[in-house]
Scaffold this active site. Structure first.
Site, mmCIF file in Angstrom:
data_model
loop_
_atom_site.group_PDB
_atom_site.id
_atom_site.type_symbol
_atom_site.label_atom_id
_atom_site.label_comp_id
_atom_site.label_asym_id
_atom_site.label_seq_id
_atom_site.Cartn_x
_atom_site.Cartn_y
_atom_site.Cartn_z
ATOM 1 C CG HIS A 291 -1.861 -1.210 1.237
ATOM 2 N ND1 HIS A 291 -2.658 -1.626 0.197
ATOM 3 C CD2 HIS A 291 -2.009 -2.151 2.222
ATOM 4 C CE1 HIS A 291 -3.267 -2.756 0.548
ATOM 5 N NE2 HIS A 291 -2.878 -3.099 1.763
ATOM 6 C CG ASP A 342 -5.084 -6.361 0.007
ATOM 7 O OD1 ASP A 342 -5.134 -7.241 0.871
ATOM 8 O OD2 ASP A 342 -5.018 -5.151 0.304
HETATM 9 C C1 NGQ Z 1 -5.348 -7.822 6.437
HETATM 10 N N1 NGQ Z 1 -5.978 -6.092 4.895
HETATM 11 O O1 NGQ Z 1 -4.408 -8.150 7.121
HETATM 12 O O2 NGQ Z 1 -6.121 -8.616 5.901
HETATM 13 C C2 NGQ Z 1 -5.573 -6.339 6.231
HETATM 14 C C3 NGQ Z 1 -6.626 -5.855 7.184
HETATM 15 C C4 NGQ Z 1 -5.355 -4.968 9.128
HETATM 16 C C5 NGQ Z 1 -5.699 -4.941 4.320
HETATM 17 N N2 NGQ Z 1 -4.979 -4.110 4.935
HETATM 18 C C6 NGQ Z 1 -6.267 -6.031 8.604
HETATM 19 N N3 NGQ Z 1 -6.141 -4.646 3.113
HETATM 20 O O3 NGQ Z 1 -4.676 -4.293 8.368
HETATM 21 O O4 NGQ Z 1 -5.315 -4.821 10.341
HETATM 22 ZN ZN ZN Z 2 -3.057 -7.045 2.879
#
Ligand code: NGQ
Ligand code: ZN
Length: 474
Positions: A291, A342
């Site tokens: 990101h 993602d």
């Molecule tokens: C994840 N996903 O780890 O799946 C993360 C969300 C977080 C994204 N950042 C959870 N798109 O970042 O705490």
């Molecule tokens: Zn992620």
């Protein structure tokens, strides 16, 4: 240094694979090679790898003949299990919906999943990745423990489910087991619904070792890397230990995705996330910063100079309301990027490319913002950037070349949007017009896995996925 080592390894493999008789031969009227577009390209494959590659030659009678070959794209960031909740978090809640309310829905969805469920869902995600133009996935895998957080007898049980899904779909795998310890900056105690993600450093080192063993047995060219989840989820001490543990392996981290995370990082350290990371960790070409959405121009320039790859996930970043990556200062400083699916809410390499460019157009009210120079093709430049950046992030060399895995995507030149196009014009038409419908066949490690846009094991993998989804939603 790191990339040179990868190249060197590729050279050694070249010498080994050119012995032995070709197991299959392909012929393309045009192909995108590392040095540019070539015509009448004949490729022979031995043990999954390109044994010979000749341009400007005639087809042989037994060649499998196609119009246009592209090297398969790496998908540098996936949470495969999230494919099972695609479309589930699109209902307005009582308070302002956000990334954080989405995360609560995601945590509830993940709470019930068994290793078999993960394998079934990941296999579908990987089938769709292959159909959508991706031939290797970086699986940022953090669901390690049983439903109540209890440890499995084998610490890599969940990783084994991911590896099995990669094996049955045929996709290349860079497995990135994730280290997770805290709920927020300043070592905040983890939440109950994060219990399935947690390790201490010793337990994590055992996981990495065991996952690497399983992957080496099950897959031809797997890589296992190291992944601190985010600056929110690890301490500075952890980060140092993980960087040392990684040695030459890829290191991936989520960073600066949400403005809330930037604010929390500043409150904790006085610095912004990317600024803090560049100051406190040995960020170099091993690293992929996933990101990196919220950066000042100075951060974007410094990140580009570090050699780290930006892991851009335009579909998910749009779906979650993250923001738009600052491509202009980053690319001006020579930054490398790759693409990731993602959350897997929609899996499609062409749409990731299109949305990457369209996000920039909408934000900056311009056009062709990711083409590198006057007269260059936007689709072509995004494709080659995502190819080399994605491969670097996943710890593998890239492109159609002797000695490298035969990971190839062919286009359906009968698609009306591709009519009359050649070279980069085909990639522009694929990206901005045809979309994934312009993809015909996909070979991965020399095996044709997708024909006419459909993976050969699709029916079986979809049927099992349906059964699992019914149980998880029941
Ligand atoms: C994840 N996903 O780890 O799946 C993360 C969300 C977080 C994204 N950042 C959870 N798109 O970042 O705490
Ligand atoms: Zn992620």
């Amino acid at each position: 240094m790191y990339r040179q080592k990868v190249q060197l390894l590729a050279g050694i493999e070249t010498m080994q694979t050119t012995v032995g008789a070709p197991q299959s031969s392909l012929f393309f009227e045009q192909a995108l090679l590392p040095e540019g577009w070539a015509r009448d390209v004949r490729i022979t494959i031995v043990d999954g790898r390109v044994a010979t590659l000749d341009a400007g030659c005639a087809a042989m009678p037994d060649d499998d003949r196609h119009g246009c070959a592209l090297p398969g794209l790496p998908n540098l960031h996936s949470h495969a299990f999230q494919r099972g909740m695609a479309g589930l978090a699109e209902i307005r809640g009582p308070a302002q919906d956000s990334f954080w309310t989405w995360r609560d829905v995601m945590y509830r969805f993940v709470a019930r999943m068994t290793p078999d469920d993960v394998q079934a869902i990941a296999a579908l995600a990987y089938v769709e990745m292959l159909e959508g133009g991706f031939t290797r996935v970086g699986e940022f895998h953090y669901l390690h423990h049983d439903r109540d957080g209890a440890r499995f007898a084998d610490p890599a049980q969940m990783s084994a489910a991911i590896i099995a899904a990669a094996a049955e779909s045929g996709i290349g795998l860079t497995l990135l087991p994730v280290f997770y310890a805290y709920a927020g900056f300043g070592a905040q105690a983890p939440r109950a619904d994060q219990a399935r993600f947690l390790h201490d450093i010793d337990g994590y080192a055992r996981l990495i070792a065991r996952a690497a063993d399983i992957a080496a047995t099950a897959l031809p060219d797997a890589i296992v890397g190291v992944a601190p989840h985010s600056l929110r989820a690890v301490s500075p001490e952890h980060l140092g230990l993980l960087t040392a543990l990684a040695a030459d392996r890829p290191i991936h981290i989520h960073i600066a995705e949400q403005t809330g995370e930037v604010d929390a990082c500043r409150a904790w350290s006085g610095q912004r996330p990317v600024e803090w990371l560049l100051d406190h960790a040995a960020v170099d070409a091993r690293w992929c910063l996933v990101h990196a959405t919220h950066m000042t121009d100075a951060e974007a320039t410094a990140m580009a100079r570090s050699g780290a790859v930006a892991g851009l996930c335009p579909i998910t970043e749009a779906n979650l309301g993250d923001g738009i990556f600052p491509t202009a200062p980053f690319l001006a400083a020579g930054g490398l990027y790759g693409l990731g699916s993602d959350s897997n809410v929609l899996i499609d390499a062409t749409e990731e490319m299109r949305l990457l460019e369209y996000g920039q157009r909408l934000a900056h009210r311009g056009r062709n913002l990711l083409a590198r120079a006057t007269g260059r093709s936007t689709g072509g430049d995004i494709y080659t950037a995502a190819l080399s950046g994605g491969a670097a992030a996943l710890g593998v060399p890239s492109g159609l070349a002797v000695g490298l895995p035969a990971d190839i995507v062919s286009l359906d030149l009968d698609h009306p949007s591709l009519a009359g196009r050649t070279g980069d014009g085909l990639i522009d038409a694929l990206t901005f017009a045809a979309g994934r419908a312009g993809i015909d066949c996909v070979w991965r490690y020399g095996t044709k896995l997708v024909s006419h846009g459909r993976h050969h094991a699709r029916a079986r993998i979809v049927a099992r996925y349906r059964t699992v989804l019914e149980t998880l939603s029941g």
